[in-house]
Design a protein around this motif. Structure first.
Motif, PDB file in Angstrom:
ATOM      1  N   GLY A   1     -45.878 -75.657 -20.626  1.00  0.00           N
ATOM      2  CA  GLY A   1     -45.978 -77.072 -20.305  1.00  0.00           C
ATOM      3  C   GLY A   1     -45.812 -77.956 -21.521  1.00  0.00           C
ATOM      4  N   LEU A   2     -46.320 -77.484 -22.654  1.00  0.00           N
ATOM      5  CA  LEU A   2     -46.197 -78.253 -23.898  1.00  0.00           C
ATOM      6  C   LEU A   2     -44.738 -78.356 -24.334  1.00  0.00           C
ATOM      7  N   LEU A   3     -43.995 -77.241 -24.229  1.00  0.00           N
ATOM      8  CA  LEU A   3     -42.574 -77.271 -24.585  1.00  0.00           C
ATOM      9  C   LEU A   3     -41.803 -78.210 -23.659  1.00  0.00           C
ATOM     10  N   ASP A   4     -42.157 -78.219 -22.375  1.00  0.00           N
ATOM     11  CA  ASP A   4     -41.506 -79.149 -21.440  1.00  0.00           C
ATOM     12  C   ASP A   4     -41.813 -80.592 -21.831  1.00  0.00           C
ATOM     13  N   TRP A   5     -43.073 -80.861 -22.154  1.00  0.00           N
ATOM     14  CA  TRP A   5     -43.482 -82.217 -22.522  1.00  0.00           C
ATOM     15  C   TRP A   5     -42.769 -82.689 -23.785  1.00  0.00           C
ATOM     16  N   LEU A   6     -42.528 -81.753 -24.701  1.00  0.00           N
ATOM     17  CA  LEU A   6     -41.816 -82.077 -25.936  1.00  0.00           C
ATOM     18  C   LEU A   6     -40.304 -82.039 -25.765  1.00  0.00           C
ATOM     19  N   GLU A   7     -39.845 -81.774 -24.521  1.00  0.00           N
ATOM     20  CA  GLU A   7     -38.428 -81.724 -24.160  1.00  0.00           C
ATOM     21  C   GLU A   7     -37.704 -80.547 -24.809  1.00  0.00           C
ATOM     22  N   TRP A   8     -38.449 -79.473 -25.072  1.00  0.00           N
ATOM     23  CA  TRP A   8     -37.845 -78.235 -25.545  1.00  0.00           C
ATOM     24  C   TRP A   8     -37.694 -77.218 -24.422  1.00  0.00           C
ATOM     25  N   GLY A   9     -38.192 -77.530 -23.242  1.00  0.00           N
ATOM     26  CA  GLY A   9     -38.195 -76.568 -22.145  1.00  0.00           C
ATOM     27  C   GLY A   9     -36.842 -75.955 -21.834  1.00  0.00           C
ATOM     28  N   PRO A  10     -35.759 -76.760 -21.698  1.00  0.00           N
ATOM     29  CA  PRO A  10     -34.452 -76.191 -21.336  1.00  0.00           C
ATOM     30  C   PRO A  10     -33.759 -75.449 -22.478  1.00  0.00           C
ATOM     31  N   VAL A  11     -34.302 -75.512 -23.687  1.00  0.00           N
ATOM     32  CA  VAL A  11     -33.639 -74.942 -24.858  1.00  0.00           C
ATOM     33  C   VAL A  11     -34.120 -73.519 -25.098  1.00  0.00           C
ATOM     34  N   THR A  12     -33.170 -72.614 -25.344  1.00  0.00           N
ATOM     35  CA  THR A  12     -33.524 -71.227 -25.663  1.00  0.00           C
ATOM     36  C   THR A  12     -33.980 -71.149 -27.117  1.00  0.00           C
ATOM     37  N   LEU A  13     -35.214 -70.721 -27.304  1.00  0.00           N
ATOM     38  CA  LEU A  13     -35.796 -70.657 -28.640  1.00  0.00           C
ATOM     39  C   LEU A  13     -36.285 -69.243 -28.938  1.00  0.00           C
ATOM     40  N   ALA A  14     -36.169 -68.848 -30.205  1.00  0.00           N
ATOM     41  CA  ALA A  14     -36.688 -67.542 -30.638  1.00  0.00           C
ATOM     42  C   ALA A  14     -38.173 -67.687 -30.940  1.00  0.00           C
ATOM     43  N   LEU A  15     -38.903 -68.132 -29.934  1.00  0.00           N
ATOM     44  CA  LEU A  15     -40.326 -68.418 -30.071  1.00  0.00           C
ATOM     45  C   LEU A  15     -41.076 -67.738 -28.937  1.00  0.00           C
ATOM     46  N   THR A  16     -42.038 -66.915 -29.272  1.00  0.00           N
ATOM     47  CA  THR A  16     -42.872 -66.272 -28.263  1.00  0.00           C
ATOM     48  C   THR A  16     -44.328 -66.550 -28.597  1.00  0.00           C
ATOM     49  N   VAL A  17     -45.185 -66.375 -27.622  1.00  0.00           N
ATOM     50  CA  VAL A  17     -46.610 -66.576 -27.839  1.00  0.00           C
ATOM     51  C   VAL A  17     -47.359 -65.394 -27.229  1.00  0.00           C
TER      52      VAL A  17
END
Length: 206
Positions: free
Chosen positions: A98-114
């Motif tokens: 949800g945070l990535l969506d709010w920051l407008e990173w949701g549609p972007v493929t990122l090499a980021l995992t949690v």
């Protein structure tokens, strides 16, 4: 001629592990459990369990280093090979999509995992103790239980807008990490494009 038979080879003592050279078995795990109150698993190497006292943002090391330069102070940060783990407050794994969506990173493929509940990261040797070659290391070490009270907190959404702690809020940290992951991805794509473009290739003369 008499032959000397060498004694049989024996394995390394069972009481030693790979968390730190010379550590007694469980010594590394005991340090994390007793000094930090963190849950551990295994002995070769020791693993730190996420989702209990902390979650972990795992990113490429290059992007992580760039993000750290932007945000300054953070919670503990560990490096293992080409991957960096930034420790954040427990529960952050559930908040990240949800945070990535709010920051407008949701549609972007990122090499980021949690890593949250059920995850684990390799435990570096405790600060000040040597480890074997290639072992995980603390870039920003954790602090003992007696120092965890007060301002030294892990990045969390609850810290949004707060100026009282040393660590940045989770929003600013995730935005910095996502930005650097995306920047690294664009650089790789640009490099591939240049190598595939004949116009970008040096001319060959016979």
């Amino acid at each position: 001629m008499a032959l000397t038979v060498p004694p049989p080879r024996t394995s390394l003592p069972a009481e030693r592990d790979r968390c730190a050279e010379g550590e007694r078995r469980g010594g590394c795990a005991q340090w994390y459990e007793q000094e930090l109150g963190w849950a551990t698993a295994g002995v070769a190497p020791v693993r730190l369990l996420t989702g209990l006292r902390f979650d972990a943002l795992v990113v490429p090391a290059a992007a992580g280093h760039a993000a750290l330069r932007r945000v300054g102070r953070t919670g503990p940060v560990a490096l293992m090979g080409r991957r960096m783990s930034l420790l954040v407050a427990a529960g952050s794994a559930d908040e990240l999509p949800g945070l990535l969506d709010w920051l407008e990173w949701g549609p972007v493929t990122l090499a980021l995992t949690v890593l949250g509940t059920g995850g684990r990261i390799t435990a570096p040797p405790p600060p000040g103790r040597p480890g074997p070659p290639g072992a995980a290391v603390w870039l920003r070490p954790p602090w003992p239980l007696r120092e965890q009270e007060g301002e030294r907190v892990l990045p969390a959404l609850s810290g949004f807008g707060s100026r009282g702690g040393d660590a940045p809020d989770l929003v600013r940290l995730v935005d910095a990490v996502a930005t650097e992951c995306h920047r690294a991805r664009l650089m790789r794509a640009r490099t591939r494009l240049s190598s595939d473009d004949p116009a970008a290739q040096p001319l060959a003369f016979s």
